[in-house]
Design an enzyme around this catalytic site. Structure first.
Site, short mmCIF file in Angstrom:
data_model
loop_
_atom_site.label_atom_id
_atom_site.label_comp_id
_atom_site.label_asym_id
_atom_site.label_seq_id
_atom_site.Cartn_x
_atom_site.Cartn_y
_atom_site.Cartn_z
CG ASP A 9 -3.92 4.18 8.42
OD1 ASP A 9 -3.00 5.02 8.50
OD2 ASP A 9 -4.15 3.54 7.37
CG HIS A 47 -1.60 3.35 4.76
ND1 HIS A 47 -2.51 2.74 5.59
CD2 HIS A 47 -1.06 2.38 4.00
CE1 HIS A 47 -2.53 1.44 5.33
NE2 HIS A 47 -1.66 1.20 4.36
N GLY A 94 -2.02 -4.26 0.84
CA GLY A 94 -2.17 -5.48 1.61
C GLY A 94 -1.24 -6.60 1.16
CG ASN A 110 0.74 -5.49 4.32
OD1 ASN A 110 0.06 -4.80 5.08
ND2 ASN A 110 0.94 -5.15 3.05
CB SER A 152 -0.93 0.01 1.22
OG SER A 152 -0.19 -0.15 2.42
#
Length: 210
Positions: free
Chosen positions: A186, A189, A76, A105, A39
């Site tokens: 979040d 990111h 992801g 991830n 991402s």
């Protein structure tokens, strides 16, 4: 006799002209840079045009017009998932440079460190075997995963680069991950405003491989 000499001279002359025409065509053959990421490189939370990869593509259109930039990043994505996709990507695009931005991830999901290292090594080794120069971008995870896991995770990128002969790049989120004003809600990111900072962090390492 005159006709014979004319034919004799015409052969080498035409061959020479043909070579002159073919040389520029060979030199103009398009090359490609493949970005294989998650991402962070897939412009999560924004349009693709705002992401650092597209910003790099715009720069390369001017500085390296013979290169095509292929962004094969998926939000992801894990190292295992990318490893399954890589052979087809290498066959299709035949890249001269591969940038590997993966592992985050794997760490966030607590995957075994041994698997992370093995996958990173194989991603780089496969790319190198296909004739590409490889750049591995290291990643960091939050300290709440424990000091031992965090340390082993961090070391995996350098070890994979060393074992595969790839180049180890700088941390792409340097100066960004610790600045809440540059991160999305979040906390994982980066925002659109931070994308140029991401590119600044790794631009030189990429240019050295072009």
């Amino acid at each position: 006799m005159q006709r014979f000499l004319s034919r004799l001279l015409r052969g080498p002359l035409y061959s020479g002209l043909l070579c002159l025409l073919l040389i520029p065509l060979a030199q103009a053959k398009e090359q490609s840079l493949l970005v294989l990421g998650d991402s962070i490189s897939a412009a999560y939370g924004m349009s693709l045009e705002q992401g650092w990869v597209q910003q790099l593509a715009a720069e390369m259109a001017l500085s390296h017009p013979d290169y095509q930039l292929v962004n094969a990043s998926i939000s992801g994505e894990t190292t295992a998932g990318a490893l399954r996709r890589l052979p087809a990507l290498l066959a299709r695009h035949q890249p001269q440079v591969v940038v590997i931005e993966l592992g985050g991830n794997d760490g966030l999901r607590g995957f075994p460190i041994a698997s992370l290292r093995k996958n990173l090594h194989e991603l780089a080794a496969l790319s190198s075997a296909a004739g590409a120069r490889v750049l591995i971008l290291p990643m960091e995870i939050p300290p709440n995963y424990g000091s031992r896991y965090t340390r082993l995770f961090r070391e995996s990128f350098a070890l994979a680069a060393q074992s595969s002969g790839a180049q180890l790049g700088p941390f792409i989120l340097e100066g960004v991950a610790t600045d809440p004003t540059l991160m999305q809600s979040d906390g994982i990111h980066p925002k659109a405003e931070a994308q140029s900072r991401l590119l600044d962090n790794i631009r030189q390492s990429i240019i050295e491989l072009l």
